[in-house]
Scaffold this active site. Structure first.
Site, PDB file in Angstrom:
ATOM      1  N   ARG A  35     -88.670  89.020  40.025  1.00 61.18           N
ATOM      2  CA  ARG A  35     -87.262  88.586  40.009  1.00 61.18           C
ATOM      3  C   ARG A  35     -87.122  87.086  40.266  1.00 61.18           C
ATOM      4  NH1 ARG A  35     -84.363  93.879  42.742  1.00 61.18           N
ATOM      5  NH2 ARG A  35     -84.099  94.924  40.753  1.00 61.18           N
ATOM      6  N   LYS A 198     -82.494 114.570  34.273  1.00 66.11           N
ATOM      7  CA  LYS A 198     -81.307 115.419  34.116  1.00 66.11           C
ATOM      8  C   LYS A 198     -80.360 114.986  33.013  1.00 66.11           C
ATOM      9  CE  LYS A 198     -80.968 116.866  38.909  1.00 66.11           C
ATOM     10  NZ  LYS A 198     -80.233 116.688  40.158  1.00 66.11           N
ATOM     11  N   GLY A 354     -83.020 102.666  35.134  1.00 64.15           N
ATOM     12  CA  GLY A 354     -83.687 103.634  36.004  1.00 64.15           C
ATOM     13  C   GLY A 354     -85.195 103.496  36.005  1.00 64.15           C
ATOM     14  N   GLY A 377     -79.366  99.920  37.342  1.00 62.73           N
ATOM     15  CA  GLY A 377     -77.983 100.432  37.283  1.00 62.73           C
ATOM     16  C   GLY A 377     -77.130  99.657  36.298  1.00 62.73           C
TER      17      GLY A 377
END
Ligand code: AMP
Length: 396
Positions: A35, A198, A354, A377
Protein backbone atom coordinates in the site's frame (compact mmCIF):
# COMPACT_ATOMS: atom_id res chain seq x y z
CA UNK A 1 -11.89 13.13 -14.48
CA UNK A 2 -9.55 15.51 -12.68
CA UNK A 3 -6.34 13.73 -11.82
CA UNK A 4 -3.09 14.79 -10.31
CA UNK A 5 -1.74 15.28 -13.85
CA UNK A 6 -4.00 18.35 -14.18
CA UNK A 7 -1.98 20.13 -11.50
CA UNK A 8 1.42 21.64 -11.15
CA UNK A 9 2.28 21.49 -7.45
CA UNK A 10 5.14 24.00 -7.65
CA UNK A 11 5.21 25.84 -4.28
CA UNK A 12 1.94 24.15 -3.34
CA UNK A 13 1.16 22.01 -0.33
CA UNK A 14 -0.94 18.96 -1.17
CA UNK A 15 -3.15 17.30 1.44
CA UNK A 16 -3.10 13.68 0.33
CA UNK A 17 -5.41 10.94 1.67
CA UNK A 18 -3.45 7.72 1.30
CA UNK A 19 -4.25 4.22 2.45
CA UNK A 20 -1.38 3.30 4.76
CA UNK A 21 -3.47 0.79 6.65
CA UNK A 22 -0.65 -1.75 6.48
CA UNK A 23 -0.14 -4.92 8.51
CA UNK A 24 2.37 -4.68 11.39
CA UNK A 25 4.10 -7.50 13.27
CA UNK A 26 4.56 -7.65 17.06
CA UNK A 27 7.60 -5.34 16.84
CA UNK A 28 5.66 -2.84 14.70
CA UNK A 29 7.50 -3.71 11.49
CA UNK A 30 5.48 -3.35 8.29
CA UNK A 31 5.00 -6.89 6.94
CA UNK A 32 3.44 -5.92 3.58
CA UNK A 33 4.50 -2.62 2.03
CA UNK A 34 2.33 -2.79 -1.11
CA UNK A 35 0.00 0.00 0.00
CA UNK A 36 2.90 2.36 0.64
CA UNK A 37 4.45 1.46 -2.71
CA UNK A 38 1.08 2.01 -4.40
CA UNK A 39 1.00 5.64 -3.18
CA UNK A 40 4.59 6.34 -4.25
CA UNK A 41 3.95 7.68 -7.79
CA UNK A 42 1.47 10.27 -6.50
CA UNK A 43 3.78 11.48 -3.75
CA UNK A 44 6.77 11.65 -6.11
CA UNK A 45 4.82 13.67 -8.70
CA UNK A 46 3.97 16.28 -6.05
CA UNK A 47 7.55 16.51 -4.85
CA UNK A 48 9.06 16.53 -8.35
CA UNK A 49 6.79 19.44 -9.31
CA UNK A 50 8.36 21.36 -6.45
CA UNK A 51 5.53 20.93 -3.96
CA UNK A 52 5.21 19.36 -0.55
CA UNK A 53 2.90 16.60 0.68
CA UNK A 54 0.87 16.25 3.87
CA UNK A 55 -0.04 12.57 4.12
CA UNK A 56 -3.04 11.41 6.13
CA UNK A 57 -4.31 7.87 6.67
CA UNK A 58 -5.93 5.54 9.13
CA UNK A 59 -4.29 2.45 10.60
CA UNK A 60 -6.30 -0.36 12.16
CA UNK A 61 -9.46 0.22 14.15
CA UNK A 62 -8.65 2.40 17.16
CA UNK A 63 -12.36 3.36 17.38
CA UNK A 64 -11.90 7.05 18.10
CA UNK A 65 -9.30 6.64 20.86
CA UNK A 66 -5.56 7.22 20.94
CA UNK A 67 -3.83 3.86 20.83
CA UNK A 68 -0.01 3.88 20.67
CA UNK A 69 -0.02 0.43 19.06
CA UNK A 70 -1.78 1.93 16.04
CA UNK A 71 0.33 5.06 15.70
CA UNK A 72 1.40 5.88 12.15
CA UNK A 73 4.72 6.83 13.74
CA UNK A 74 5.58 3.13 13.50
CA UNK A 75 5.63 3.27 9.72
CA UNK A 76 7.31 6.68 9.18
CA UNK A 77 10.76 5.16 8.54
CA UNK A 78 9.38 2.61 6.12
CA UNK A 79 7.57 5.36 4.21
CA UNK A 80 10.82 7.41 4.13
CA UNK A 81 12.70 4.40 2.78
CA UNK A 82 10.16 3.68 0.04
CA UNK A 83 9.69 7.29 -1.07
CA UNK A 84 13.37 8.17 -0.67
CA UNK A 85 12.69 11.30 1.40
CA UNK A 86 12.86 11.52 5.21
CA UNK A 87 9.27 11.88 6.36
CA UNK A 88 8.43 14.28 9.21
CA UNK A 89 5.93 12.63 11.51
CA UNK A 90 3.65 14.73 13.68
CA UNK A 91 1.85 13.20 16.66
CA UNK A 92 -1.57 14.54 15.85
CA UNK A 93 -3.93 14.91 12.89
CA UNK A 94 -5.22 18.41 13.69
CA UNK A 95 -4.35 21.20 16.14
CA UNK A 96 -1.33 23.26 17.18
CA UNK A 97 1.41 20.71 16.54
CA UNK A 98 0.20 20.10 13.02
CA UNK A 99 -0.24 23.82 12.36
CA UNK A 100 3.34 24.46 13.35
CA UNK A 101 4.75 21.59 11.31
CA UNK A 102 2.62 22.68 8.34
CA UNK A 103 3.86 26.28 8.53
CA UNK A 104 7.46 24.99 8.48
CA UNK A 105 6.92 22.58 5.61
CA UNK A 106 9.14 23.37 2.62
CA UNK A 107 8.96 22.24 -0.99
CA UNK A 108 10.21 18.69 -1.41
CA UNK A 109 9.22 17.73 2.14
CA UNK A 110 6.67 15.24 3.44
CA UNK A 111 4.62 15.51 6.60
CA UNK A 112 2.87 12.40 7.90
CA UNK A 113 -0.07 13.04 10.23
CA UNK A 114 -1.09 10.75 13.09
CA UNK A 115 -3.76 8.05 12.62
CA UNK A 116 -6.98 9.85 11.65
CA UNK A 117 -9.12 7.30 13.46
CA UNK A 118 -7.77 8.41 16.84
CA UNK A 119 -10.59 10.93 16.38
CA UNK A 120 -14.10 9.46 16.28
CA UNK A 121 -15.05 12.45 14.10
CA UNK A 122 -13.11 10.84 11.22
CA UNK A 123 -15.45 7.88 10.74
CA UNK A 124 -18.46 10.01 11.63
CA UNK A 125 -17.60 12.24 8.69
CA UNK A 126 -17.87 15.22 11.01
CA UNK A 127 -17.68 18.58 9.19
CA UNK A 128 -15.76 20.48 11.84
CA UNK A 129 -13.00 17.85 11.81
CA UNK A 130 -12.90 17.84 8.01
CA UNK A 131 -12.65 21.63 7.99
CA UNK A 132 -9.67 21.47 10.36
CA UNK A 133 -7.94 18.91 8.14
CA UNK A 134 -8.63 21.13 5.14
CA UNK A 135 -6.33 23.81 6.60
CA UNK A 136 -3.39 21.58 5.77
CA UNK A 137 -3.32 21.84 2.01
CA UNK A 138 -3.74 24.11 -1.00
CA UNK A 139 -4.92 21.12 -3.02
CA UNK A 140 -6.70 17.96 -1.85
CA UNK A 141 -5.61 14.70 -3.47
CA UNK A 142 -7.48 11.47 -2.78
CA UNK A 143 -5.37 8.39 -3.51
CA UNK A 144 -7.02 5.97 -1.07
CA UNK A 145 -9.20 3.57 -3.05
CA UNK A 146 -9.49 1.21 -0.07
CA UNK A 147 -11.61 3.75 1.82
CA UNK A 148 -13.34 5.41 -1.14
CA UNK A 149 -16.59 3.63 -0.20
CA UNK A 150 -16.68 5.43 3.15
CA UNK A 151 -18.07 8.95 3.65
CA UNK A 152 -15.44 9.72 6.26
CA UNK A 153 -14.05 13.19 7.03
CA UNK A 154 -10.72 12.65 5.25
CA UNK A 155 -12.05 10.63 2.30
CA UNK A 156 -15.17 12.56 1.35
CA UNK A 157 -16.24 15.50 3.52
CA UNK A 158 -12.89 17.32 3.33
CA UNK A 159 -13.28 17.66 -0.46
CA UNK A 160 -16.00 20.31 0.12
CA UNK A 161 -13.35 22.72 1.28
CA UNK A 162 -11.46 22.46 -2.01
CA UNK A 163 -14.20 23.23 -4.55
CA UNK A 164 -11.70 24.01 -7.32
CA UNK A 165 -8.57 22.30 -6.07
CA UNK A 166 -9.26 18.60 -5.64
CA UNK A 167 -8.23 15.63 -7.71
CA UNK A 168 -7.58 11.89 -7.84
CA UNK A 169 -4.09 10.55 -7.24
CA UNK A 170 -2.64 8.03 -9.70
CA UNK A 171 -3.73 4.96 -7.77
CA UNK A 172 -7.36 6.00 -7.41
CA UNK A 173 -7.45 7.11 -11.05
CA UNK A 174 -6.09 3.71 -12.11
CA UNK A 175 -8.75 1.88 -10.09
CA UNK A 176 -11.53 3.99 -11.62
CA UNK A 177 -10.21 3.38 -15.14
CA UNK A 178 -9.90 -0.37 -14.55
CA UNK A 179 -13.49 -0.63 -13.28
CA UNK A 180 -14.70 1.46 -16.21
CA UNK A 181 -12.91 -0.77 -18.65
CA UNK A 182 -14.81 -3.77 -17.36
CA UNK A 183 -18.18 -2.20 -16.63
CA UNK A 184 -18.54 0.37 -19.44
CA UNK A 185 -16.01 0.25 -22.22
CA UNK A 186 -14.73 -3.31 -22.23
CA UNK A 187 -14.16 -5.06 -25.55
CA UNK A 188 -16.52 -8.02 -26.06
CA UNK A 189 -16.87 -10.80 -25.15
CA UNK A 190 -16.92 -9.65 -21.54
CA UNK A 191 -16.73 -12.43 -18.94
CA UNK A 192 -17.23 -12.27 -15.20
CA UNK A 193 -15.87 -15.15 -13.11
CA UNK A 194 -17.60 -15.12 -9.76
CA UNK A 195 -16.64 -17.48 -6.98
CA UNK A 196 -16.42 -17.29 -3.23
CA UNK A 197 -18.50 -18.76 -0.50
CA UNK A 198 -22.03 -17.45 -0.73
CA UNK A 199 -24.63 -16.29 -3.22
CA UNK A 200 -25.96 -13.83 -0.64
CA UNK A 201 -22.74 -11.81 -0.55
CA UNK A 202 -22.49 -11.64 -4.35
CA UNK A 203 -26.11 -11.19 -5.35
CA UNK A 204 -26.00 -7.42 -5.91
CA UNK A 205 -22.87 -7.80 -8.03
CA UNK A 206 -24.48 -10.52 -10.14
CA UNK A 207 -27.62 -8.46 -10.71
CA UNK A 208 -25.56 -5.41 -11.67
CA UNK A 209 -23.20 -7.17 -14.05
CA UNK A 210 -25.88 -9.11 -15.93
CA UNK A 211 -26.35 -5.94 -17.98
CA UNK A 212 -22.66 -5.69 -18.79
CA UNK A 213 -21.32 -9.18 -19.48
CA UNK A 214 -21.69 -11.80 -22.20
CA UNK A 215 -20.59 -14.72 -20.04
CA UNK A 216 -21.03 -15.39 -16.35
CA UNK A 217 -18.80 -18.13 -14.93
CA UNK A 218 -19.98 -19.28 -11.50
CA UNK A 219 -17.76 -21.30 -9.19
CA UNK A 220 -16.90 -21.87 -5.55
CA UNK A 221 -19.36 -22.37 -2.74
CA UNK A 222 -22.01 -20.36 -4.58
CA UNK A 223 -22.40 -23.21 -7.06
CA UNK A 224 -24.40 -25.47 -4.77
CA UNK A 225 -27.28 -23.07 -4.19
CA UNK A 226 -27.76 -22.93 -7.97
CA UNK A 227 -27.38 -26.69 -8.40
CA UNK A 228 -29.81 -27.57 -5.61
CA UNK A 229 -32.31 -24.99 -6.89
CA UNK A 230 -32.20 -26.78 -10.26
CA UNK A 231 -33.02 -30.09 -8.53
CA UNK A 232 -29.49 -31.47 -8.08
CA UNK A 233 -28.14 -33.38 -5.07
CA UNK A 234 -25.43 -31.36 -3.35
CA UNK A 235 -24.73 -33.63 -0.35
CA UNK A 236 -23.20 -31.65 2.52
CA UNK A 237 -21.89 -28.82 0.31
CA UNK A 238 -22.32 -25.23 1.48
CA UNK A 239 -25.78 -24.15 0.34
CA UNK A 240 -28.16 -21.30 1.12
CA UNK A 241 -31.60 -22.88 0.90
CA UNK A 242 -33.31 -19.53 1.38
CA UNK A 243 -31.53 -18.19 -1.70
CA UNK A 244 -32.63 -20.92 -4.11
CA UNK A 245 -35.49 -18.86 -5.57
CA UNK A 246 -33.08 -16.02 -6.06
CA UNK A 247 -30.65 -18.35 -7.84
CA UNK A 248 -33.38 -19.49 -10.26
CA UNK A 249 -34.40 -15.89 -10.81
CA UNK A 250 -30.78 -14.96 -11.67
CA UNK A 251 -30.67 -17.75 -14.25
CA UNK A 252 -33.95 -16.53 -15.75
CA UNK A 253 -32.75 -12.92 -15.86
CA UNK A 254 -29.49 -14.03 -17.48
CA UNK A 255 -31.38 -15.91 -20.18
CA UNK A 256 -33.63 -12.93 -20.87
CA UNK A 257 -30.57 -10.69 -21.19
CA UNK A 258 -28.69 -13.10 -23.44
CA UNK A 259 -25.97 -13.78 -20.87
CA UNK A 260 -24.51 -17.28 -21.04
CA UNK A 261 -24.12 -18.77 -17.56
CA UNK A 262 -21.46 -21.45 -17.05
CA UNK A 263 -21.93 -23.50 -13.89
CA UNK A 264 -19.63 -26.35 -12.82
CA UNK A 265 -20.55 -29.81 -14.12
CA UNK A 266 -18.21 -31.80 -11.87
CA UNK A 267 -16.51 -31.13 -8.56
CA UNK A 268 -13.83 -32.43 -6.28
CA UNK A 269 -15.85 -33.57 -3.28
CA UNK A 270 -14.43 -34.33 0.17
CA UNK A 271 -15.76 -36.32 3.12
CA UNK A 272 -14.70 -33.54 5.49
CA UNK A 273 -13.82 -29.82 5.39
CA UNK A 274 -10.18 -30.71 5.82
CA UNK A 275 -7.04 -30.67 3.70
CA UNK A 276 -6.49 -34.38 4.45
CA UNK A 277 -10.04 -35.49 3.81
CA UNK A 278 -10.83 -38.33 1.40
CA UNK A 279 -11.76 -36.96 -2.03
CA UNK A 280 -13.52 -38.05 -5.19
CA UNK A 281 -14.57 -36.30 -8.38
CA UNK A 282 -18.33 -36.46 -8.89
CA UNK A 283 -21.02 -34.86 -11.03
CA UNK A 284 -22.02 -31.55 -9.48
CA UNK A 285 -25.65 -32.64 -9.14
CA UNK A 286 -24.91 -36.08 -7.69
CA UNK A 287 -22.84 -35.35 -4.61
CA UNK A 288 -23.45 -38.15 -2.06
CA UNK A 289 -24.59 -37.36 1.46
CA UNK A 290 -21.64 -36.93 3.78
CA UNK A 291 -19.58 -35.35 0.95
CA UNK A 292 -19.11 -31.70 0.08
CA UNK A 293 -17.86 -30.02 -3.09
CA UNK A 294 -14.71 -28.07 -2.31
CA UNK A 295 -13.12 -27.44 -5.72
CA UNK A 296 -13.91 -27.38 -9.42
CA UNK A 297 -13.56 -30.70 -11.28
CA UNK A 298 -11.61 -31.33 -14.54
CA UNK A 299 -14.57 -31.15 -16.95
CA UNK A 300 -15.64 -27.90 -15.32
CA UNK A 301 -12.17 -26.45 -15.75
CA UNK A 302 -12.23 -27.40 -19.45
CA UNK A 303 -15.46 -25.42 -19.86
CA UNK A 304 -14.11 -22.46 -17.88
CA UNK A 305 -10.93 -22.53 -19.96
CA UNK A 306 -12.79 -22.34 -23.24
CA UNK A 307 -14.89 -19.40 -22.10
CA UNK A 308 -12.00 -17.49 -20.51
CA UNK A 309 -9.68 -17.92 -23.49
CA UNK A 310 -12.17 -16.44 -25.93
CA UNK A 311 -12.88 -13.42 -23.69
CA UNK A 312 -11.50 -9.97 -24.40
CA UNK A 313 -12.45 -8.48 -21.04
CA UNK A 314 -12.37 -10.46 -17.80
CA UNK A 315 -13.47 -9.68 -14.29
CA UNK A 316 -12.49 -12.19 -11.62
CA UNK A 317 -13.95 -12.04 -8.16
CA UNK A 318 -13.78 -14.94 -5.77
CA UNK A 319 -11.93 -18.29 -5.73
CA UNK A 320 -13.55 -21.35 -7.36
CA UNK A 321 -12.61 -23.59 -4.45
CA UNK A 322 -11.33 -23.57 -0.89
CA UNK A 323 -7.94 -22.29 -2.08
CA UNK A 324 -6.63 -21.89 1.47
CA UNK A 325 -6.26 -25.70 1.60
CA UNK A 326 -3.71 -27.10 -0.83
CA UNK A 327 -5.91 -30.06 -1.75
CA UNK A 328 -8.65 -27.73 -2.99
CA UNK A 329 -6.57 -24.96 -4.56
CA UNK A 330 -6.06 -26.57 -7.99
CA UNK A 331 -9.22 -25.13 -9.55
CA UNK A 332 -8.40 -21.58 -8.49
CA UNK A 333 -4.81 -21.97 -9.72
CA UNK A 334 -6.10 -23.32 -13.06
CA UNK A 335 -8.47 -20.35 -13.45
CA UNK A 336 -5.49 -18.06 -12.73
CA UNK A 337 -3.57 -19.79 -15.52
CA UNK A 338 -6.45 -19.33 -17.98
CA UNK A 339 -6.79 -15.64 -17.10
CA UNK A 340 -3.02 -15.28 -17.49
CA UNK A 341 -3.16 -16.88 -20.94
CA UNK A 342 -6.11 -14.75 -22.05
CA UNK A 343 -4.27 -11.64 -20.84
CA UNK A 344 -1.17 -12.62 -22.81
CA UNK A 345 -3.45 -12.94 -25.85
CA UNK A 346 -4.57 -9.34 -25.40
CA UNK A 347 -7.53 -9.49 -23.03
CA UNK A 348 -7.95 -6.95 -20.24
CA UNK A 349 -8.25 -8.71 -16.88
CA UNK A 350 -9.25 -7.20 -13.57
CA UNK A 351 -9.06 -9.10 -10.31
CA UNK A 352 -10.64 -7.58 -7.27
CA UNK A 353 -12.87 -7.64 -4.26
CA UNK A 354 -12.65 -9.70 -1.08
CA UNK A 355 -10.50 -12.82 -1.12
CA UNK A 356 -9.69 -12.96 -4.82
CA UNK A 357 -6.71 -10.67 -4.36
CA UNK A 358 -5.33 -12.91 -1.59
CA UNK A 359 -5.69 -15.94 -3.87
CA UNK A 360 -4.04 -14.19 -6.82
CA UNK A 361 -1.12 -13.03 -4.67
CA UNK A 362 -0.71 -16.41 -2.97
CA UNK A 363 -0.28 -18.11 -6.34
CA UNK A 364 1.85 -15.37 -7.91
CA UNK A 365 -0.61 -14.20 -10.57
CA UNK A 366 -0.54 -10.53 -9.56
CA UNK A 367 1.86 -9.57 -12.36
CA UNK A 368 0.12 -11.76 -14.93
CA UNK A 369 -3.28 -10.09 -14.93
CA UNK A 370 -3.87 -6.57 -16.21
CA UNK A 371 -4.92 -5.06 -12.90
CA UNK A 372 -5.28 -6.19 -9.30
CA UNK A 373 -7.49 -3.90 -7.28
CA UNK A 374 -6.17 -2.56 -3.97
CA UNK A 375 -9.60 -2.19 -2.39
CA UNK A 376 -11.65 -5.15 -1.16
CA UNK A 377 -14.88 -3.51 -0.01
CA UNK A 378 -14.54 -0.52 -2.32
CA UNK A 379 -14.15 -2.82 -5.32
CA UNK A 380 -17.15 -4.94 -4.31
CA UNK A 381 -19.31 -1.82 -4.00
CA UNK A 382 -18.10 -0.56 -7.38
CA UNK A 383 -19.03 -3.89 -8.96
CA UNK A 384 -22.43 -3.62 -7.31
CA UNK A 385 -22.86 -0.43 -9.34
CA UNK A 386 -22.74 1.92 -6.36
CA UNK A 387 -21.24 5.37 -6.64
CA UNK A 388 -18.49 5.56 -4.06
CA UNK A 389 -18.74 8.70 -1.91
CA UNK A 390 -14.98 9.37 -2.05
CA UNK A 391 -15.10 9.33 -5.85
CA UNK A 392 -18.30 11.36 -6.07
CA UNK A 393 -16.78 14.03 -3.81
CA UNK A 394 -13.95 14.67 -6.27
CA UNK A 395 -16.27 14.59 -9.29
CA UNK A 396 -18.70 17.11 -7.68
P1 AMP B 1 -15.55 -14.53 -0.87
O1 AMP B 1 -14.91 -13.67 0.20
O2 AMP B 1 -17.04 -14.45 -0.91
O3 AMP B 1 -14.91 -14.32 -2.22
O4 AMP B 1 -15.32 -16.04 -0.44
C1 AMP B 1 -14.05 -16.59 -0.40
C2 AMP B 1 -14.11 -17.88 0.36
O5 AMP B 1 -14.92 -18.80 -0.31
C3 AMP B 1 -12.77 -18.52 0.49
O6 AMP B 1 -12.36 -18.45 1.84
C4 AMP B 1 -12.99 -19.96 0.04
O7 AMP B 1 -12.41 -20.90 0.89
C5 AMP B 1 -14.49 -20.08 0.08
N1 AMP B 1 -14.99 -21.13 -0.82
C6 AMP B 1 -14.75 -21.28 -2.12
N2 AMP B 1 -15.31 -22.43 -2.59
C7 AMP B 1 -15.90 -23.02 -1.54
C8 AMP B 1 -16.62 -24.25 -1.39
N3 AMP B 1 -16.86 -25.07 -2.40
N4 AMP B 1 -17.08 -24.55 -0.16
C9 AMP B 1 -16.85 -23.75 0.87
N5 AMP B 1 -16.19 -22.57 0.78
C10 AMP B 1 -15.72 -22.22 -0.41
Amino acid sequence: MKTIDNYNFHDKKALVRVDFNVPLDGDFNVTDTSRIEAARPTILKILEDGGSAVLMSHLGRPKGKRNPDMSLGHIADKVSEIIGVQVKFVEDSIGDKVEQAYANLDSGEILLLENLRFYEEEEQGEEGFAEKLAQFGDVYVNDAFGTAHRAHASTTIVARYFPENKCFGYLLAKEIKAIDKVMQTGEKPVTAILGGAKVSSKITIIENILDKVDHLVIGGGMTYTFVKAKGGKVGDSICEDDKMDLALDILKQAEAKGVQVHLPVDVLAADDFDNNAKTQTVAVNEIPDGWQGLDAGPKTLDIFKEVILKSKTILWNGPVGVFEMESFAKGTIAVGTFVDEATQNGAFSLVGGGDSVAAVKQFGFQDKVSYVSTGGGAMLESLEGKTLPGIAAIMA
